[in-house]
Design an enzyme around this catalytic site. Sequence first.
Site, mmCIF file in Angstrom:
data_model
loop_
_atom_site.group_PDB
_atom_site.id
_atom_site.type_symbol
_atom_site.label_atom_id
_atom_site.label_comp_id
_atom_site.label_asym_id
_atom_site.label_seq_id
_atom_site.Cartn_x
_atom_site.Cartn_y
_atom_site.Cartn_z
ATOM 1 N N SER A 142 0.880 -1.186 0.000
ATOM 2 C CA SER A 142 0.000 0.000 0.000
ATOM 3 C C SER A 142 0.905 1.219 0.000
ATOM 4 O O SER A 142 2.060 1.154 0.454
ATOM 5 C CB SER A 142 -0.861 0.007 1.259
ATOM 6 O OG SER A 142 -1.425 1.291 1.462
ATOM 7 N N TYR A 155 -1.428 -0.660 10.501
ATOM 8 C CA TYR A 155 -1.666 -0.985 9.087
ATOM 9 C C TYR A 155 -0.474 -0.517 8.251
ATOM 10 O O TYR A 155 0.073 -1.275 7.444
ATOM 11 C CB TYR A 155 -2.975 -0.345 8.603
ATOM 12 C CG TYR A 155 -3.263 -0.644 7.144
ATOM 13 C CD1 TYR A 155 -3.401 -1.957 6.696
ATOM 14 C CD2 TYR A 155 -3.386 0.380 6.210
ATOM 15 C CE1 TYR A 155 -3.652 -2.243 5.359
ATOM 16 C CE2 TYR A 155 -3.645 0.108 4.875
ATOM 17 C CZ TYR A 155 -3.764 -1.206 4.447
ATOM 18 O OH TYR A 155 -3.997 -1.483 3.132
HETATM 19 N N1 NAP Z 1 -8.789 -0.603 -0.983
HETATM 20 C C1 NAP Z 1 -7.743 0.166 -0.771
HETATM 21 O O1 NAP Z 1 -7.845 1.416 -0.704
HETATM 22 C C2 NAP Z 1 -6.380 -0.449 -0.645
HETATM 23 C C3 NAP Z 1 -5.253 0.392 -0.765
HETATM 24 C C4 NAP Z 1 -3.985 -0.143 -0.636
HETATM 25 C C5 NAP Z 1 -3.843 -1.502 -0.410
HETATM 26 N N2 NAP Z 1 -4.945 -2.289 -0.302
HETATM 27 C C6 NAP Z 1 -4.721 -3.720 -0.033
HETATM 28 O O2 NAP Z 1 -5.349 -4.478 -1.040
HETATM 29 C C7 NAP Z 1 -5.618 -5.789 -0.554
HETATM 30 C C8 NAP Z 1 -7.024 -6.192 -0.965
HETATM 31 O O3 NAP Z 1 -7.965 -5.343 -0.328
HETATM 32 P P1 NAP Z 1 -9.288 -4.797 -1.047
HETATM 33 O O4 NAP Z 1 -9.165 -3.347 -1.137
HETATM 34 O O5 NAP Z 1 -9.584 -5.583 -2.245
HETATM 35 O O6 NAP Z 1 -10.361 -5.079 0.112
HETATM 36 P P2 NAP Z 1 -11.522 -6.146 0.239
HETATM 37 O O7 NAP Z 1 -12.488 -6.002 -0.880
HETATM 38 O O8 NAP Z 1 -12.041 -6.020 1.643
HETATM 39 O O9 NAP Z 1 -10.774 -7.544 0.048
HETATM 40 C C9 NAP Z 1 -10.056 -8.180 1.059
HETATM 41 C C10 NAP Z 1 -9.976 -9.650 0.707
HETATM 42 O O10 NAP Z 1 -9.235 -10.320 1.725
HETATM 43 C C11 NAP Z 1 -10.016 -11.425 2.194
HETATM 44 N N3 NAP Z 1 -9.736 -11.668 3.602
HETATM 45 C C12 NAP Z 1 -9.916 -10.814 4.642
HETATM 46 N N4 NAP Z 1 -9.594 -11.431 5.798
HETATM 47 C C13 NAP Z 1 -9.212 -12.701 5.454
HETATM 48 C C14 NAP Z 1 -8.785 -13.825 6.214
HETATM 49 N N5 NAP Z 1 -8.686 -13.784 7.557
HETATM 50 N N6 NAP Z 1 -8.482 -14.967 5.553
HETATM 51 C C15 NAP Z 1 -8.607 -15.042 4.191
HETATM 52 N N7 NAP Z 1 -8.993 -14.000 3.438
HETATM 53 C C16 NAP Z 1 -9.307 -12.850 4.077
HETATM 54 C C17 NAP Z 1 -11.465 -11.032 1.961
HETATM 55 O O11 NAP Z 1 -12.300 -12.145 1.767
HETATM 56 P P3 NAP Z 1 -13.202 -12.887 2.886
HETATM 57 O O12 NAP Z 1 -13.874 -11.840 3.699
HETATM 58 O O13 NAP Z 1 -14.114 -13.722 2.039
HETATM 59 O O14 NAP Z 1 -12.260 -13.725 3.677
HETATM 60 C C18 NAP Z 1 -11.357 -10.297 0.644
HETATM 61 O O15 NAP Z 1 -11.398 -11.196 -0.433
HETATM 62 C C19 NAP Z 1 -5.371 -5.736 0.952
HETATM 63 O O16 NAP Z 1 -4.107 -6.319 1.235
HETATM 64 C C20 NAP Z 1 -5.333 -4.243 1.254
HETATM 65 O O17 NAP Z 1 -4.522 -3.952 2.379
HETATM 66 C C21 NAP Z 1 -6.203 -1.812 -0.416
#
Ligand code: NAP
Length: 266
Positions: A142, A155
């Site tokens: 991130s 985080y």
């Molecule tokens: N959105 C942003 O602004 C942003 C910015 C920078 C980086 N990121 C990073 O991008 C990545 C993906 O996030 P996203 O934005 O796509 O959010 P998201 O839609 O909430 O996706 C998170 C994913 O992780 C899974 N997950 C959460 N807890 C888990 C666990 N204990 N075991 C297995 N799977 C788990 C969730 O699925 P289940 O709930 O089905 O388990 C979901 O598929 C993350 O690493 C986040 O830190 C996001």
Amino acid sequence: MTENSKGTALITGASSGIGAIYADRLARRGYDLILVARNKGRLDELARRLTDETGRAVEVIAADLGNKDDLGRVEKVLRTDASITMLVNNAGVGATAPLLASDIDKMEEMITLNVSALTRLTYAAVPRFVKRGIGSIINIASIVGIAPERLNGVYGGSKAFVLAFTLSLQTELADKNIRVQAVLPGATATDFWGIAGTPLEHLPSEIVMSAEDMVDASLAGFDLGEQVTIPALPDARDWEAYEAARQKLIPSLSLSTPAARYRAAG
Ligand SMILES: NC(=O)c1ccc[n+]([C@@H]2O[C@H](COP(=O)([O-])OP(=O)(O)OC[C@H]3O[C@@H](n4cnc5c(N)ncnc54)[C@H](OP(=O)(O)O)[C@@H]3O)[C@@H](O)[C@H]2O)c1
């Protein structure tokens, strides 16, 4: 492995957001898929759609990567499934509350998923990649990995780990034909924000990218051979200058004597 496949990509956190878009894009690029997350219903639905639309083989593994037994099952797949040629370490959670408003148990859970699970999955995948002389890892960090002041510090710290771990792996695996990319997304329109404690609608729209654009940019960076991809950064020379400044520091960071400014004060 199905015909014309580039091998199998195992994607964590594939049930929604960024991970689900990686699944879509990698299937269209010719990868078979193993999709990992907790929500089996959402994984099954995505797997059905991608199989129908692309003809690729898509498996799902319902696993809580914060649970050692579940994590162990996924590690075993990475250690033993010879078709796997790519690992996308994407599963992660965030938080937007400051330290004084945060629950330490939740912070520890975040470290377990964002840091420990990612580390264990990487350790499970790399030896086989090295043995076969082929493999790629995409680690979703991130921008808070280099701007920890912007959100919750645990985080930011967890994502700084992902970046540092990736930089170290790039050096260690440089001559082994293994690609390791760190992706540093800025705010991306996914469920992440609601789960982290701030509704997406509260963010200024000019800082938020769609998950589709974010993933397409990061895969374009992958194709360019980038080690670190920052999808929003307008001028790549700004990152190169930052990285050059860091490299310039390295030879001076460990010396036998303290710097003159500290001796003068003694
Ligand atoms: N959105 C942003 O602004 C942003 C910015 C920078 C980086 N990121 C990073 O991008 C990545 C993906 O996030 P996203 O934005 O796509 O959010 P998201 O839609 O909430 O996706 C998170 C994913 O992780 C899974 N997950 C959460 N807890 C888990 C666990 N204990 N075991 C297995 N799977 C788990 C969730 O699925 P289940 O709930 O089905 O388990 C979901 O598929 C993350 O690493 C986040 O830190 C996001």
